[in-house]
Design a protein around this motif. Sequence first.
Motif, short mmCIF file in Angstrom:
data_model
loop_
_atom_site.label_atom_id
_atom_site.label_comp_id
_atom_site.label_asym_id
_atom_site.label_seq_id
_atom_site.Cartn_x
_atom_site.Cartn_y
_atom_site.Cartn_z
N ALA A 48 7.39 -12.11 -10.62
CA ALA A 48 6.51 -10.95 -10.57
C ALA A 48 5.91 -10.65 -11.94
CB ALA A 48 7.28 -9.74 -10.08
N VAL A 49 4.62 -10.33 -11.97
CA VAL A 49 4.02 -9.78 -13.19
C VAL A 49 3.67 -8.31 -13.01
CG1 VAL A 49 3.18 -11.95 -14.12
CG2 VAL A 49 1.75 -10.68 -12.55
N GLY A 50 3.51 -7.86 -11.76
CA GLY A 50 3.17 -6.46 -11.56
C GLY A 50 3.24 -6.06 -10.11
N LEU A 51 3.04 -4.76 -9.89
CA LEU A 51 3.14 -4.17 -8.55
C LEU A 51 1.97 -3.20 -8.37
CD1 LEU A 51 4.56 -3.12 -5.92
CD2 LEU A 51 5.88 -1.59 -7.41
N LEU A 52 1.20 -3.42 -7.31
CA LEU A 52 0.10 -2.51 -7.01
C LEU A 52 0.42 -1.78 -5.72
CD1 LEU A 52 -2.83 -1.52 -7.64
CD2 LEU A 52 -3.61 -3.36 -6.11
N THR A 53 0.26 -0.44 -5.74
CA THR A 53 0.43 0.37 -4.53
C THR A 53 -0.80 1.28 -4.38
OG1 THR A 53 1.40 2.31 -5.62
CG2 THR A 53 2.90 0.49 -5.09
N ASN A 54 -0.75 2.15 -3.39
CA ASN A 54 -1.88 3.07 -3.23
C ASN A 54 -1.82 4.23 -4.22
OD1 ASN A 54 0.15 4.55 -2.16
ND2 ASN A 54 -0.71 4.73 -0.08
N ARG A 55 -0.80 4.24 -5.10
CA ARG A 55 -0.73 5.29 -6.11
C ARG A 55 -0.94 4.80 -7.54
NH1 ARG A 55 1.96 10.03 -3.96
NH2 ARG A 55 2.91 9.54 -1.94
N CYS A 56 -0.56 3.52 -7.80
CA CYS A 56 -0.52 3.11 -9.21
C CYS A 56 -0.43 1.60 -9.36
CB CYS A 56 0.70 3.74 -9.90
SG CYS A 56 2.26 3.06 -9.31
N TYR A 57 -0.52 1.17 -10.62
CA TYR A 57 -0.20 -0.21 -10.97
C TYR A 57 0.92 -0.19 -12.01
CZ TYR A 57 -0.27 -4.93 -12.69
OH TYR A 57 0.12 -6.20 -13.04
N MET A 58 1.98 -0.96 -11.74
CA MET A 58 3.08 -1.10 -12.69
C MET A 58 3.18 -2.57 -13.12
SD MET A 58 6.22 1.01 -10.95
CE MET A 58 6.13 2.78 -10.60
N GLU A 80 0.83 -1.20 0.00
CA GLU A 80 0.00 0.00 0.00
C GLU A 80 0.86 1.26 0.00
OE1 GLU A 80 -2.99 -1.54 3.08
OE2 GLU A 80 -3.98 0.20 2.22
N GLU A 81 1.80 1.31 0.93
CA GLU A 81 2.62 2.52 1.04
C GLU A 81 3.55 2.65 -0.15
OE1 GLU A 81 4.91 2.92 4.67
OE2 GLU A 81 6.27 4.36 3.70
N HIS A 82 3.36 3.70 -0.93
CA HIS A 82 4.20 3.97 -2.11
C HIS A 82 5.06 5.17 -1.79
CE1 HIS A 82 4.42 4.15 -6.78
NE2 HIS A 82 5.47 4.76 -6.25
N SER A 83 6.29 4.93 -1.37
CA SER A 83 7.17 6.02 -0.94
C SER A 83 8.61 5.62 -1.22
CB SER A 83 6.98 6.27 0.56
OG SER A 83 7.61 5.22 1.30
N PRO A 84 9.53 6.59 -1.19
CA PRO A 84 10.95 6.25 -1.40
C PRO A 84 11.48 5.31 -0.31
CG PRO A 84 10.58 8.61 -1.61
CD PRO A 84 9.31 8.05 -1.06
N ARG A 85 10.74 5.18 0.79
CA ARG A 85 11.12 4.29 1.87
C ARG A 85 10.81 2.83 1.51
NH1 ARG A 85 8.97 2.93 7.61
NH2 ARG A 85 7.07 2.40 6.46
N THR A 86 9.71 2.61 0.80
CA THR A 86 9.29 1.24 0.49
C THR A 86 9.72 0.82 -0.91
OG1 THR A 86 7.15 2.06 -0.30
CG2 THR A 86 7.28 1.36 2.01
N LEU A 87 9.71 1.77 -1.85
CA LEU A 87 10.11 1.44 -3.23
C LEU A 87 11.48 2.05 -3.46
CD1 LEU A 87 6.73 1.92 -5.14
CD2 LEU A 87 7.58 -0.03 -3.84
N VAL A 88 12.50 1.22 -3.32
CA VAL A 88 13.87 1.72 -3.21
C VAL A 88 14.70 1.36 -4.44
CG1 VAL A 88 13.82 1.53 -0.68
CG2 VAL A 88 14.65 -0.40 -2.06
#
Lengths: 242, 242, 276, 276
Positions: free
Chosen positions: B158-168, B128-136
Amino acid sequence: MDASPQEFLITVLKRRIADARHIVVGALSPIPGSAALLARHESGGRIRVTIVGSARHTSFTDGGRELFDCAAQGRIDVFFLGGGQIDGAANVNMTGTGPYPTSTVRFPGAFGSAYLYYLVPRVYLFREEHSPRTLVAKVDFVTAPGSSPANVYRQGGAVGLLTNRCYMGFDRARRRFTLESVHPGHTIEDVAQATGFGFDRAEPVMTTPAPTMAELAALRGPLREAIGETYPRFAAAALRAA
Amino acid sequence: MDASPQEFLITVLKRRIADARHIVVGALSPIPGSAALLARHESGGRIRVTIVGSARHTSFTDGGRELFDCAAQGRIDVFFLGGGQIDGAANVNMTGTGPYPTSTVRFPGAFGSAYLYYLVPRVYLFREEHSPRTLVAKVDFVTAPGSSPANVYRQGGAVGLLTNRCYMGFDRARRRFTLESVHPGHTIEDVAQATGFGFDRAEPVMTTPAPTMAELAALRGPLREAIGETYPRFAAAALRAA
Amino acid sequence: MADADMTGTVEGLAGSIPDRSTLVLPVDYAGAPMALVRALVRRGIRGLHLICAPTGGLAADILIGAGCVATIETSAVSLGEYGFAPRFRAAVEAGTLCLRDSTCPAIHAALQAGEKRIPFIPLRGIIGSDLLAARPDWKVIDNPFGQDDPIVLLPAIQPDVAALHAPLADRAGNVWIGRRRELMVMAHAATRTLVTVEAITDADLLAEERTAAGTIPALYVERVAPAAQGAWPLPFRNQYPVDDQNLRAYVAAARTQAGFDRYLAEHVFGRQRAAE
Amino acid sequence: MADADMTGTVEGLAGSIPDRSTLVLPVDYAGAPMALVRALVRRGIRGLHLICAPTGGLAADILIGAGCVATIETSAVSLGEYGFAPRFRAAVEAGTLCLRDSTCPAIHAALQAGEKRIPFIPLRGIIGSDLLAARPDWKVIDNPFGQDDPIVLLPAIQPDVAALHAPLADRAGNVWIGRRRELMVMAHAATRTLVTVEAITDADLLAEERTAAGTIPALYVERVAPAAQGAWPLPFRNQYPVDDQNLRAYVAAARTQAGFDRYLAEHVFGRQRAAE
């Protein structure tokens, strides 16, 4: 009371295993199975008996592998092995005579012998027929070896051999059998002539004691049904009327 | 209807997995768990859902190992992974920050990640948390690597990444994420600023669709109890009144 | 699929097993699918790689006698109290069967390796047995965690098909096996699992913990076919005893191929239009 | 022994576990023996090598906080919905705990190797994880059955003691676990198995196939102690829910050692003269 030949062998085996905590009997072994059940009966249920393939005489709930895992864990004290051929070094052939794989006479196969023979501390070899055909100088196929080099993991092996003529002890270090007792009606010379391998003789060689009245009464009475549940054809043929 | 942030993420994940046959959800994963239960609900029960630790949502009868054996057998299509840190090569850190073993911040540990990440074909990273602390830029400890050399047995990842900001989406061959959609209220620039690693951008980058009325009605109605059985505190906090 | 009815017919199951499949069968007393074995003989299946888990009996002997088996991997083949397995013995002695002689714990362990999809598993024992020379696919290595400690590595067994007979299944394809856990290992290890059952229940075998504990989940089961008396002439748990007369007839007849063929005509092909 | 009464007390069980034992505990939701864990804290056990099968929770956190654990082998320690395990985290960050970080399937597989008394078992995955460098006791070899195929070998886990909580046992020491088969692997792998149960029955759990299928045989069980609510404050199967208030109190208190000690005084030492 006159014992049947099978009743005689049952009580001989039973006396060897009466101190065990957990005895396991493979498939197709009515005499060892009956000996184990008699030992359990006399122990008042203290001895645990597991008979492969029996739903009633089993402590196992984890499928076919559990017997083997249990042996590796050191939770099985006694097991029995037969074999089409047994030689003087306690090698066992359960595979076939003549050249492998197209044997001259094919036996059923190894079952668990190539594993349990290494892992159960006390394995009793049992073969009713005592002849140069069954007790040979050297087995045609080593299904399970009687001994192993020092670096091979082995916590068990043969302690003795019971036939319809005698009981021999086995010395794993010396890799040799010693004749300990001869059954009534047989002689040491009888045994020597019928044996395809050389063996030592205890001093003195005893006469194997016959079953007691109490042993026979137990076999023919309370144990008849338990044995019959697992070995129906055997119980009918081998146990005399009470 | 106004969706809660959790309801929003549940439906985004759900749409990614609606074609699966068997979805497995690890412990402590209420949003992926709810997404899986919603997908199953919409499939009319066709999709099998296994939630670790649940007695109700499981097909397993062989103990804790079965999940992992089942994955190795290719019978699990989708799994979810979180992690204290995730980097641009999809490496996951569930162990801790700073020098190992006396981490600066110790996370719970690997759970099954160092195995399932290799064996489940489609793993969705979820944090959930999408920040420079979690996505490094680079994780401090690779608990489970995002890719492996060609000679390492690997049938998933991995096929993708979901956060509280986006889907990659994640391209395993190129070892890079691509921004595919941004959730309402966020922008591509937002996402770039909050992400500690470089990523590619789809053309165009979409706005992540909001939950439909039907999805929300299912979540808040028939699924509330099923989600609450497994995640009681989550269901009470995250699902709005029907 | 949780919704679909997973039930089929014995002939349907038999028809779905291709020639040359690797087929694993349980030991006779654990639930040999005899009705399915007869259907396989009737369908004329050929070239099976038969794995006995861990020993073979009547099921294996009939498949061998009927010419269905190219290779057998087993720790033994025997008819128990009824003696040697005559068609197995004849085929081995004639050299018409490719043999992969094993030992019970090796088959169990290799199936566990198959279940885990690990490529191999170590096992104690075996070293010094001539089985080792007969199994070039087994390797001996020095235990990397020990010193001068040779140990056997067995390659995993991962059969194409597991076939078994069980007391009960539900319509979703969950199969109750009780304590016969080797059946579960077979189902996990195999790519496909086909099951015959004495009865099918409308209940959900996974709904209650007591039955769930002894159940193979439908996840592993491709299809279930009702087959009352499906283990006949073998005994089946506490449900029915051995058909002693039929077993005696089999042992007597199967001493020769001609006698075996007469047994097939009567008890396998002759049953096609009857109960099965 | 089939005849003997195998039942004892929780304090008796705790007293029979020596300092520095290798102790395996199940994951919290599979039957953590919390009453026994409290008794171990009261007895002041020290130097445990704790193995979590496969993850730790409240049981592990309390043992760590109380200074009972020297080494922990686990795939994770977590309080689930209640968050990080505070005493585990503090001990790791302070460097006072010897860590053997693992991953769930590695612990399961290594316990299976312990059950089989094979020295090691291979496992897929792991390669490329920094766990490998943290576990010098794990080895990577080239799969002898493949080509250029590295694979991890895990040494077997063979604990001195397995301790677990179960719903039911009989007087002979048979323990019903239902689907929680990891408990059976633990019991098989360990030298000794000690069990607390919600209830003891006079029936024989092995007598009926349905219960036998989910039962650890007494063969593996050293002693069984009745402990009603023995998993408290954790939830236990469908028998009782989590004690939410106690868990919240724990999480709040255990942020500091002083708070944790107060929790112990009230809920561990304070219970000595009460229910336990």
